[in-house]
Enzyme design. Structure first.
Site, short mmCIF file in Angstrom:
data_model
loop_
_atom_site.label_atom_id
_atom_site.label_comp_id
_atom_site.label_asym_id
_atom_site.label_seq_id
_atom_site.Cartn_x
_atom_site.Cartn_y
_atom_site.Cartn_z
N ASN A 210 -0.27 -0.79 -0.59
CA ASN A 210 0.63 -0.05 0.11
C ASN A 210 1.85 -0.04 0.40
OD1 ASN A 210 1.59 -3.00 1.66
ND2 ASN A 210 -0.66 -3.84 0.64
N ASP A 279 -7.25 -5.13 0.22
CA ASP A 279 -8.41 -5.43 0.92
C ASP A 279 -9.17 -5.65 -0.29
OD1 ASP A 279 -7.35 -7.25 3.13
OD2 ASP A 279 -6.84 -5.56 4.51
N LYS A 289 -5.99 4.71 -19.72
CA LYS A 289 -5.81 5.89 -19.05
C LYS A 289 -6.37 6.89 -18.52
CE LYS A 289 -2.33 9.63 -17.06
NZ LYS A 289 -2.02 10.56 -17.60
N PRO A 305 -10.09 -11.84 -2.60
CA PRO A 305 -9.52 -12.98 -1.45
C PRO A 305 -8.95 -13.20 -0.33
CG PRO A 305 -8.42 -13.53 -3.86
CD PRO A 305 -9.41 -11.98 -4.00
N LYS A 337 -7.87 -12.74 14.64
CA LYS A 337 -7.82 -13.23 12.92
C LYS A 337 -7.56 -14.62 13.38
CE LYS A 337 -6.17 -9.20 10.81
NZ LYS A 337 -5.30 -8.12 11.48
O1 PMT Z 1 6.71 -5.71 3.91
P1 PMT Z 1 7.83 -5.41 4.94
O2 PMT Z 1 8.09 -3.39 4.54
O3 PMT Z 1 9.00 -5.82 5.27
O4 PMT Z 1 6.38 -4.96 5.83
C1 PMT Z 1 6.15 -5.77 6.85
C2 PMT Z 1 4.44 -6.40 6.99
C3 PMT Z 1 4.33 -5.17 7.85
C4 PMT Z 1 3.59 -5.88 5.42
C5 PMT Z 1 4.54 -8.17 7.09
O5 PMT Z 1 5.00 -8.10 9.01
C6 PMT Z 1 3.37 -7.82 7.35
O6 PMT Z 1 2.97 -7.74 8.72
N1 PMT Z 1 2.10 -8.27 6.53
C7 PMT Z 1 0.93 -9.36 6.69
C8 PMT Z 1 0.11 -6.91 6.43
C9 PMT Z 1 -1.23 -7.70 6.77
O7 PMT Z 1 -1.73 -7.47 5.23
O8 PMT Z 1 -1.69 -7.79 6.93
P2 PMT Z 1 -3.67 -7.95 7.98
O9 PMT Z 1 -3.83 -8.14 8.88
O10 PMT Z 1 -3.81 -6.77 6.66
O11 PMT Z 1 -3.69 -9.16 7.35
C10 PMT Z 1 -4.14 -10.74 8.27
C11 PMT Z 1 -3.63 -12.21 7.70
O12 PMT Z 1 -4.29 -12.00 5.79
C12 PMT Z 1 -1.73 -11.56 6.39
O13 PMT Z 1 -1.09 -13.01 6.87
C13 PMT Z 1 -2.16 -11.39 5.42
O14 PMT Z 1 -1.03 -11.65 4.94
C14 PMT Z 1 -3.80 -11.89 5.09
N2 PMT Z 1 -4.68 -11.86 3.68
C15 PMT Z 1 -5.46 -10.23 4.02
C16 PMT Z 1 -5.62 -10.21 3.07
C17 PMT Z 1 -5.82 -10.91 1.71
N3 PMT Z 1 -6.79 -10.71 0.55
N4 PMT Z 1 -5.32 -12.72 1.64
C18 PMT Z 1 -4.80 -12.63 2.33
O15 PMT Z 1 -4.01 -13.59 2.84
#
Ligand code: PMT
Length: 413
Positions: A210, A279, A289, A305, A337
């Site tokens: 991403n 995710d 490749k 995970p 969340k």
């Molecule tokens: O890195 P930058 O360019 O500065 O941008 C910042 C940002 C937008 C990436 C940051 O501010 C942000 O929002 N980070 C979390 C992005 C994210 O994955 O959000 P989510 O809503 O999909 O996930 C929710 C939470 O679960 C997050 O804290 C994520 O770290 C965590 N997660 C998600 C999936 C996973 N498999 N494991 C996790 O721990």
């Protein structure tokens, strides 16, 4: 390691003979990695030219409040928002008086009123003017409002007198700026931050990922370190310089981030998950490749995970802060969340259309079980510090609640 790396410092220069030292100060700030923009009062331009400061700062110098061209490019409100720290050096007696009265009749005083960034003032004036009760009252009012005073030093003055009122030397101002951003509120506290994207390879050269740049997480790690915490930053692949005095653990995939975070989660006090963890990953990784085929290909994906949820579910979890990246229904999704993953706090940001990911600025809505706070659009550095303030307050509250819980005693019947 550069102590002001990525810091945006707005240097205000007012009209006194010590203005010549601002040229050297600008260089020293840039040497420490800061991005510097200079704002001069009209009187300051009588002592040193804007061209000198433009050449040294590498940015146009701002002088006029009512300059239409300047306002269209970066007006006083934009400058006020741009700055992570505002430093006025030298600050004359007149400027200090106007600042203490909340005047906004030139560009520098207007943006000092408009900024949410920490404000540092380095006075420079004749020793009688400094010791005058009017100046002392003005200075006391500024300090009562949380403005940091740098100096003045005492010694020979340009006017031929001797006493307090000399501008500190640039060599003294720079460490003071670095120190002013530091507190010991999290001394002895271990903070782990995750940042950046993960890469999920489908073959040796292609991956799912991403647009995360890591800037938000790196800014959070820096803010935690500046609060005195011992900080570990688990970082996906980014192009940022490692923050000073922070231990960086580099990872690539969600699985590696999972292992690195979980290895330390039990021994940290606060975990802040700013990483944009993929995710999903491909169920299989081709050893060579993949060849282009005429027909399309299908990838079978499996979930990665959920690192954050796993940390929050530990028997004795750290204070756990998640981020929520949302394109719609920000509040509802973020609160879901918070509850579903059993977090202590969630910082939600709107993403997409140039917001959140890979930009210098962001805005956060912060939620916890019984409260919320909006942090308006600002640089990620400033937002990180504001977020840290909220985390520290809630963390302290939680740890003091826990220490006041009565000890569990066994009752036999
Ligand atoms: O890195 P930058 O360019 O500065 O941008 C910042 C940002 C937008 C990436 C940051 O501010 C942000 O929002 N980070 C979390 C992005 C994210 O994955 O959000 P989510 O809503 O999909 O996930 C929710 C939470 O679960 C997050 O804290 C994520 O770290 C965590 N997660 C998600 C999936 C996973 N498999 N494991 C996790 O721990």
């Amino acid at each position: 390691m550069k102590s002001l790396a990525n810091q945006r410092i707005l240097l205000g220069i007012t009209g006194g003979i010590a203005a010549y030292k601002s040229a050297e100060l600008t260089r020293r700030l840039r040497d420490q990695g800061a991005e510097v923009r200079v704002v001069m009062t009209p009187a300051a331009t009588e002592f040193i030219t804007p061209l000198t400061l433009q050449a040294l700062s590498g940015n146009p110098v701002h002088t006029d409040l009512l300059d239409h061209a300047a306002e269209a490019a970066m007006g006083h409100i934009e400058l006020a928002r741009w700055a992570d720290t505002v430093v006025v050096a030298p600050a004359t007696a007149n400027f200090i008086a106007r600042l203490s009265n909340g005047m906004a009749d030139d560009l520098l005083s207007a943006l000092c009123l408009a900024t949410a960034a920490p404000l540092l003032v380095a006075p420079a004036m004749n020793q009688q003017m400094w010791q005058n009760p009017a100046t002392q009252e003005n200075v006391a009012r500024l300090q009562a409002r949380g403005i940091t005073l740098l100096g003045p030093a005492s010694g020979d003055q340009a006017c031929g007198e001797t006493g307090p009122g000399r501008l500190l030397e640039p060599d003294e101002i720079v460490p003071a700026i670095i120190a002013a951003g530091r507190t010991s509120r999290l001394a002895g506290v271990k903070v782990m931050v995750s940042a950046g994207p993960t890469r999920e390879f489908i073959d040796p050269v292609r991956y799912l990922s991403n647009r995360s740049s890591g800037r938000m997480g790196y800014a959070v790690a820096r803010a935690a370190e500046q609060s005195g915490a011992s900080v570990t930053l688990v970082s996906g692949p980014v192009t940022l310089a490692p923050p000073a005095r922070v231990r960086v653990v580099e990872v690539v995939s969600a699985a590696q981030m999972h292992d690195s975070v979980l290895a330390e989660a039990r021994s940290c006090d606060i975990f802040i998950s700013a990483a944009a963890v993929a995710d999903y990953r491909s169920r299989e990784k081709a050893p060579q490749k993949m060849k282009k085929r005429d027909a399309g290909i299908s990838l079978s994906l499996e979930k990665t995970p959920d690192i954050l949820a796993e940390v929050a579910a530990l028997a004795n979890p750290p204070f756990t802060v998640g981020f929520a990246a949302e394109t719609e229904n920000l509040a509802r999704n973020a609160k879901q969340k918070l509850a579903k993953k059993n977090l202590d706090m969630v910082a939600a940001n709107r993403v997409g259309d140039g917001l959140g990911f890979d930009s210098d600025r962001n805005a956060l809505e912060v939620y916890w079980r019984d409260g919320s706070q909006s942090l308006g659009t600002a640089s990620k550095e400033l937002l990180a510090r504001q977020l840290l303030e909220i985390i520290v307050a809630r963390y302290r509250e939680q740890t003091s609640e826990q220490s006041h819980k009565p000890a569990v005693t066994e009752v036999s019947d």
